[in-house]
Scaffold this active site. Structure first.
Site, mmCIF file in Angstrom:
data_model
loop_
_atom_site.group_PDB
_atom_site.id
_atom_site.type_symbol
_atom_site.label_atom_id
_atom_site.label_comp_id
_atom_site.label_asym_id
_atom_site.label_seq_id
_atom_site.Cartn_x
_atom_site.Cartn_y
_atom_site.Cartn_z
ATOM 1 N N HIS A 105 1.264 -1.214 -0.208
ATOM 2 C CA HIS A 105 -0.156 0.280 -0.095
ATOM 3 C C HIS A 105 0.899 0.794 0.555
ATOM 4 O O HIS A 105 1.021 2.036 1.190
ATOM 5 C CB HIS A 105 -0.756 0.042 1.352
ATOM 6 C CG HIS A 105 -2.031 1.223 1.423
ATOM 7 N ND1 HIS A 105 -2.921 0.683 1.872
ATOM 8 C CD2 HIS A 105 -2.424 2.040 0.559
ATOM 9 C CE1 HIS A 105 -3.622 2.269 1.511
ATOM 10 N NE2 HIS A 105 -2.910 2.999 0.902
ATOM 11 N N HIS A 150 -7.447 -7.032 7.294
ATOM 12 C CA HIS A 150 -7.655 -5.450 8.450
ATOM 13 C C HIS A 150 -7.838 -6.245 9.939
ATOM 14 O O HIS A 150 -8.878 -6.747 10.298
ATOM 15 C CB HIS A 150 -8.222 -3.924 7.870
ATOM 16 C CG HIS A 150 -7.664 -3.026 8.461
ATOM 17 N ND1 HIS A 150 -7.423 -3.008 10.450
ATOM 18 C CD2 HIS A 150 -7.204 -2.661 8.513
ATOM 19 C CE1 HIS A 150 -6.807 -1.502 9.776
ATOM 20 N NE2 HIS A 150 -5.989 -1.391 9.148
ATOM 21 N N GLU A 192 -2.268 -1.830 -3.057
ATOM 22 C CA GLU A 192 -3.882 -1.166 -2.836
ATOM 23 C C GLU A 192 -3.194 0.531 -3.000
ATOM 24 O O GLU A 192 -1.912 0.874 -2.405
ATOM 25 C CB GLU A 192 -3.735 -1.154 -0.688
ATOM 26 C CG GLU A 192 -4.040 -2.592 -0.509
ATOM 27 C CD GLU A 192 -4.333 -3.448 0.661
ATOM 28 O OE1 GLU A 192 -4.980 -4.538 1.002
ATOM 29 O OE2 GLU A 192 -3.755 -2.480 1.151
#
Length: 259
Positions: A50, A207, A81
């Site tokens: 990310h 997550h 991401e």
């Protein structure tokens, strides 16, 4: 159209925290590409990064070095991401122009200075601005996954903008795992995943999933194609090493599929 269940959930290792530690010095260690290699050798099915605009962990060069590395692993996937309104699409275009692997783009609605991702897209609020970016990402050859809260009513909106998958934001489940709200949260995620599949979407999740809560989640929420795990996995790897840690997360996945 209901999506078919995957034969088994794929583990994608998020390497942001490896880069975060490296960035505290100027020595190039720990190596992000070395971490990726060890995780792939141990059986990870993919690598996730990310790259935020401030480069506080994954930096621009990491994204391209990892893409080059993934060429040697044609049966694995590279998931990038980010917020498509920040730096994500520019990175995707350059990866495509270099002829490097571009398997999945996960669109995340985080702000530039946000501590960590903590909410999903909302429809119809985000519909109009997402449609052209989803179309561009797919034209680049990427599967598009939208980071979403576990709200069954939102899944048709994700499909309407052209997404291929949703990634369910699992922190509410993880936070409730040792509380009386655990069963309620699992039902929310099960219903959201079912609504996504009914809309013709694949389902990812991520997550705060870890070795304690992963198996139960996958048993209660069948049909998850991929879990992206970073913080807990890298923390475990500090004690166990990459190979043993990836093997244990794959064991947790196997337990869920054996139940």
């Amino acid at each position: 159209m209901t999506m078919a269940f995957p034969l088994r959930t794929a583990l994608s290792v998020n390497l942001n925290k490896v880069a975060l530690v490296r960035n505290t010095r100027h020595l190039g260690i720990p190596s992000v590409t070395r971490a990726a290699t060890l995780c792939l050798q141990a059986g990870a099915r993919g690598i996730t990064v990310h790259p935020r605009p401030d480069e506080r962990h994954i930096r621009r060069h990491d994204v391209f070095e990892l893409a080059e590395l993934m060429q040697a692993w044609p049966d694995r996937e590279y998931n990038i991401e980010g917020n498509p309104f920040h730096n994500l699409m520019e990175i995707a275009r350059e990866i495509k122009s270099r002829g490097l692997p571009l398997h999945q783009l996960t669109f995340v609605p985080d702000s530039e200075g946000q501590f960590t991702s903590d909410h999903g897209w909302a429809f119809p609020h985000d519909t109009e601005r997402l449609v052209p970016l989803v179309a561009e990402a797919r034209a680049l050859g990427a599967r598009v996954s939208l980071f979403m809260d576990a709200d069954a009513a939102q899944m048709a909106g994700a499909k309407a903008v052209g997404a291929d998958r949703v990634e369910l934001y699992t922190e509410p489940y993880a936070a409730a795992w040792q509380t009386q709200q655990r069963t309620e949260q699992l039902e929310r995620f099960r219903a959201a995943a079912q609504a996504a599949r009914d809309a013709g979407l694949g389902v990812n999740a991520g997550h705060d999933l870890n070795r304690d809560n992963l198996s139960e989640f996958l048993r209660a929420v069948p049909g998850v194609s991929e879990v992206s795990i970073g913080h807990a996995l890298i923390a475990d790897a500090l004690e166990l090493g990459y190979a043993a840690t990836v093997a244990d997360y794959n064991r947790c996945i196997a337990i869920a599929f054996a139940a």
